[in-house]
Scaffold this active site. Structure first.
Site, PDB file in Angstrom:
ATOM      1  N   LYS A  22      33.310  35.942  40.767  1.00 38.85           N
ATOM      2  CA  LYS A  22      33.878  35.127  41.855  1.00 38.85           C
ATOM      3  C   LYS A  22      34.456  36.045  42.931  1.00 38.85           C
ATOM      4  O   LYS A  22      34.187  35.876  44.117  1.00 38.85           O
ATOM      5  CB  LYS A  22      34.990  34.240  41.313  1.00 38.85           C
ATOM      6  CG  LYS A  22      35.899  33.640  42.390  1.00 38.85           C
ATOM      7  CD  LYS A  22      36.979  32.749  41.834  1.00 38.85           C
ATOM      8  CE  LYS A  22      38.205  33.495  41.446  1.00 38.85           C
ATOM      9  NZ  LYS A  22      39.147  33.808  42.554  1.00 38.85           N
ATOM     10  N   CYS A 115      50.640  30.204  47.223  1.00 38.64           N
ATOM     11  CA  CYS A 115      50.118  29.577  46.013  1.00 38.64           C
ATOM     12  C   CYS A 115      51.113  29.837  44.886  1.00 38.64           C
ATOM     13  O   CYS A 115      52.092  30.567  45.047  1.00 38.64           O
ATOM     14  CB  CYS A 115      48.735  30.110  45.673  1.00 38.64           C
ATOM     15  SG  CYS A 115      48.758  31.812  45.186  1.00 38.64           S
ATOM     16  N   ASP A 306      44.960  39.533  36.771  1.00 39.64           N
ATOM     17  CA  ASP A 306      44.206  38.294  36.530  1.00 39.64           C
ATOM     18  C   ASP A 306      43.964  38.059  35.043  1.00 39.64           C
ATOM     19  O   ASP A 306      43.424  37.018  34.677  1.00 39.64           O
ATOM     20  CB  ASP A 306      42.862  38.320  37.261  1.00 39.64           C
ATOM     21  CG  ASP A 306      43.050  38.260  38.754  1.00 39.64           C
ATOM     22  OD1 ASP A 306      42.078  38.523  39.490  1.00 39.64           O
ATOM     23  OD2 ASP A 306      44.179  37.984  39.199  1.00 39.64           O
ATOM     24  N   ARG A 398      37.784  26.189  39.821  1.00 42.87           N
ATOM     25  CA  ARG A 398      37.755  27.056  40.999  1.00 42.87           C
ATOM     26  C   ARG A 398      37.147  28.408  40.643  1.00 42.87           C
ATOM     27  O   ARG A 398      36.508  29.035  41.473  1.00 42.87           O
ATOM     28  CB  ARG A 398      39.182  27.287  41.522  1.00 42.87           C
ATOM     29  CG  ARG A 398      39.785  26.119  42.249  1.00 42.87           C
ATOM     30  CD  ARG A 398      41.026  26.565  42.957  1.00 42.87           C
ATOM     31  NE  ARG A 398      40.768  27.848  43.609  1.00 42.87           N
ATOM     32  CZ  ARG A 398      41.730  28.734  43.880  1.00 42.87           C
ATOM     33  NH1 ARG A 398      42.966  28.460  43.589  1.00 42.87           N
ATOM     34  NH2 ARG A 398      41.451  29.861  44.484  1.00 42.87           N
TER      35      ARG A 398
HETATM   36  C1  EPZ Z   1      42.632  39.540  45.013  1.00 45.89           C
HETATM   37  O1  EPZ Z   1      43.572  38.796  45.754  1.00 45.89           O
HETATM   38  C2  EPZ Z   1      42.024  38.578  43.992  1.00 45.89           C
HETATM   39  N1  EPZ Z   1      41.380  37.459  44.688  1.00 45.89           N
HETATM   40  C3  EPZ Z   1      43.119  38.023  43.078  1.00 45.89           C
HETATM   41  O2  EPZ Z   1      42.476  37.218  42.088  1.00 45.89           O
HETATM   42  C4  EPZ Z   1      43.796  39.199  42.374  1.00 45.89           C
HETATM   43  O3  EPZ Z   1      44.859  38.715  41.565  1.00 45.89           O
HETATM   44  C5  EPZ Z   1      44.352  40.178  43.425  1.00 45.89           C
HETATM   45  O4  EPZ Z   1      43.290  40.614  44.305  1.00 45.89           O
HETATM   46  C6  EPZ Z   1      44.968  41.418  42.788  1.00 45.89           C
HETATM   47  O5  EPZ Z   1      44.003  42.086  42.035  1.00 45.89           O
HETATM   48  C7  EPZ Z   1      40.158  37.660  45.251  1.00 45.89           C
HETATM   49  O6  EPZ Z   1      39.604  38.742  45.194  1.00 45.89           O
HETATM   50  C8  EPZ Z   1      39.531  36.475  45.915  1.00 45.89           C
HETATM   51  P1  EPZ Z   1      45.981  41.649  46.994  1.00 45.89           P
HETATM   52  P2  EPZ Z   1      44.238  39.461  47.092  1.00 45.89           P
HETATM   53  O7  EPZ Z   1      45.936  41.638  48.466  1.00 45.89           O
HETATM   54  O8  EPZ Z   1      43.316  40.422  47.685  1.00 45.89           O
HETATM   55  C9  EPZ Z   1      50.508  42.133  48.231  1.00 45.89           C
HETATM   56  C10 EPZ Z   1      42.063  35.299  40.821  1.00 45.89           C
HETATM   57  O9  EPZ Z   1      42.733  34.781  39.911  1.00 45.89           O
HETATM   58  N2  EPZ Z   1      50.009  42.086  49.619  1.00 45.89           N
HETATM   59  O10 EPZ Z   1      45.263  42.722  46.261  1.00 45.89           O
HETATM   60  O11 EPZ Z   1      44.749  38.336  47.913  1.00 45.89           O
HETATM   61  C11 EPZ Z   1      50.301  40.828  47.482  1.00 45.89           C
HETATM   62  O12 EPZ Z   1      51.366  39.935  47.726  1.00 45.89           O
HETATM   63  C12 EPZ Z   1      42.767  35.815  42.058  1.00 45.89           C
HETATM   64  O13 EPZ Z   1      40.820  35.464  40.798  1.00 45.89           O
HETATM   65  C13 EPZ Z   1      50.874  42.363  50.660  1.00 45.89           C
HETATM   66  O14 EPZ Z   1      52.053  42.627  50.448  1.00 45.89           O
HETATM   67  O15 EPZ Z   1      45.479  40.238  46.461  1.00 45.89           O
HETATM   68  C14 EPZ Z   1      50.265  41.298  46.046  1.00 45.89           C
HETATM   69  O16 EPZ Z   1      51.593  41.450  45.578  1.00 45.89           O
HETATM   70  C15 EPZ Z   1      44.264  35.511  42.049  1.00 45.89           C
HETATM   71  N3  EPZ Z   1      50.405  42.322  51.946  1.00 45.89           N
HETATM   72  C16 EPZ Z   1      49.591  42.661  46.118  1.00 45.89           C
HETATM   73  O17 EPZ Z   1      49.735  43.089  47.488  1.00 45.89           O
HETATM   74  C17 EPZ Z   1      49.090  42.044  52.231  1.00 45.89           C
HETATM   75  O18 EPZ Z   1      48.703  42.041  53.412  1.00 45.89           O
HETATM   76  C18 EPZ Z   1      48.105  42.638  45.779  1.00 45.89           C
HETATM   77  O19 EPZ Z   1      47.515  41.595  46.530  1.00 45.89           O
HETATM   78  C19 EPZ Z   1      48.218  41.765  51.150  1.00 45.89           C
HETATM   79  C20 EPZ Z   1      48.691  41.794  49.848  1.00 45.89           C
END
Ligand code: EPZ
Length: 420
Positions: A22, A115, A306, A398
């Site tokens: 996904k 979320c 995850d 999802r």
């Molecule tokens: C991706 O989300 C995945 N989703 C998530 O999987 C996964 O949990 C996450 O990466 C971490 O591995 C997809 O790939 C569609 P991040 P993403 O930006 O990219 C902070 C699932 O269950 N952050 O890597 O949105 C954020 O708050 C989903 O399949 C900032 O501070 O996550 C988090 O604490 C859930 N500023 C950390 O970084 C930003 O601009 C990692 O988030 C972006 C993120």
């Protein structure tokens, strides 16, 4: 809304094939916006999240065809506005910003909602776009980005919680059509980021260092259509390995990349669970005496956030005291209250869960809240005495392709019923 009933105590055995990822499909489908030419993507899983992404591409003007797991996208003419009613259904829609900025030099995308796993900021995405020369404005709940031209830059994408997966994807998808060289420091190394980089490279992009913390992107003038196979879903694979650990006699996961799930198999091995890896198949052979574990979630190649909820379910029924520390999304514990309704002993102290393993969980009506928490409740139901009723399973749909059917094929007594 459907719900899933699990009659616990039935051992699992046999093998299942892992679906396409996904979290690789979503950015790669967004990347098809970067060329006028058709792109053919194989092994796109049939999920509501991939369905939402295809709806967004159609809304943006692309021609989309789907034949079972193969999706063809032809984005000959695109418009650059993705409104709230399409974006609100899936926060990962934010990953159309980068390709629209790269292709159209402008984009308007509704701010992604938060979320239940916590605040989902995109400040690092926007910092990357600004470094490439884009003006960023947030107004009326929309993000507007605009750049007369994009110019390569050195960008550090590391945030206080480590690298950003979709942030790395978004900046990469804008930088491939920028003028000059972009260096992304603190890049995410997840396999899904590498899969996207491989897809873009096939389109004609020039990318080095994918899978490391430092990526170098040489901008090109245009990209062409490609054909691509999505990598296996490492989180689905891990979820089924934990199902085997909780309720299995011998469960084999096929069509998985063992390297991508190494942190998961290492954690299960540290619990004392025998794991057998053969080419693209991994078997778990529980021997009934799994032991407690200390676990910390980290960016790849560390233990994935995850998989945290699924391990929480396993460790709830494992002798001894386990400790899980959630470093990526510190609030990602919606599953704990529901597991406690089933008899689990879990104490939360900030981002840390202290789990006292119990001999028995008890079936109960529980409520799904987010994708991985929901999967954890189904896994707990496999072991619980009696019937567990998981409601709001749209969360599961999802991100898991036929989770209940695949578990049924392994011998679980599990059924999906319409909720009155
Ligand atoms: C991706 O989300 C995945 N989703 C998530 O999987 C996964 O949990 C996450 O990466 C971490 O591995 C997809 O790939 C569609 P991040 P993403 O930006 O990219 C902070 C699932 O269950 N952050 O890597 O949105 C954020 O708050 C989903 O399949 C900032 O501070 O996550 C988090 O604490 C859930 N500023 C950390 O970084 C930003 O601009 C990692 O988030 C972006 C993120």
């Amino acid at each position: 809304m459907d719900k899933i009933l699990i009659h616990g105590g039935h051992p699992l055995s046999g093998s299942i094939k892992v679906s396409g990822s996904k979290n690789s499909s979503l950015p790669i489908l967004a990347a098809t916006l970067l060329t006028r030419e058709p792109c053919i993507v194989h092994r796109v899983p049939d999920l509501s999240d991939t369905h939402y992404m295809l709806q967004i591409l159609i809304h943006l003007g692309a021609q989309v065809e789907r034949a079972s797991g193969t999706v063809t996208v032809a984005a000959e003419n695109v418009q650059s506005v993705a409104p709230y009613d399409v974006v609100r259904k899936m926060r990962a829609s934010v990953c159309v910003l980068g390709p629209l900025l790269g292709r159209c030099k402008e984009a308007t995308v509704s701010m992604p909602g938060g979320c239940v796993i916590g605040d989902r900021p995109i400040d690092l995405h926007l910092k990357g776009f600004e470094a490439l020369g884009a003006a960023v404005r947030v107004e009326g709940g929309n993000i507007k980005v605009f750049a007369p031209k994009l110019t390569g830059a050195v960008i550090n994408l590391r945030g206080k919680f480590g690298p950003t997966v979709l942030g790395t994807d978004n900046v990469m998808m804008a930088a491939v059509l920028a003028e000059g060289t972009t260096v992304i420091e603190g890049a995410a190394q997840e396999p899904e980021v590498v899969d996207l980089a491989n897809f873009l490279t096939k389109m004609g992009a020039k990318i080095e260092g994918a899978g490391t913390r430092r990526m170098i992107i040489e901008g090109v003038r245009q990209l062409h259509g490609v054909e691509h196979d999505i990598i296996p879903d490492r989180i689905e694979a891990g979820t089924f390995l934990v199902a085997g650990a909780i309720a299995g006699k011998e469960v084999t996961i096929k069509r998985v990349n063992p390297e991508h799930v190494r942190a998961i198999t290492d954690a299960l091995a540290r619990c004392g669970l025998p794991i057998d890896v053969k080419d693209d198949a991994i078997s778990i052979l529980p021997n009934g005496d799994a032991s407690a574990l200390e676990l910390t979630t980290e960016p790849y190649p560390g233990f994935p956030t995850d998989m945290q909820a699924q391990m929480c379910a396993l460790l709830s029924t494992t002798d001894g005291i386990s400790v899980i520390t959630e470093n990526i999304f510190p609030q990602r514990y919606m599953h704990v209250a529901e597991l406690k309704r089933m008899g689990a002993h879990v104490d939360l102290e900030g981002a840390t869960a202290v789990i006292q393993g119990v001999d028995h969980l008890f079936g109960a009506p529980v409520m799904a809240s987010d994708l991985r928490a929901s999967a954890a409740l189904v896994l707990a139901g496999l072991k619980a005495d009696g019937i567990t009723e998981v409601s709001r399973v749209y969360h599961i749909d999802r991100g898991y392709e036929r989770l209940d059917e695949k578990l049924g094929e392994l011998g679980a007594q599990i059924e999906r019923v319409k909720e009155a």
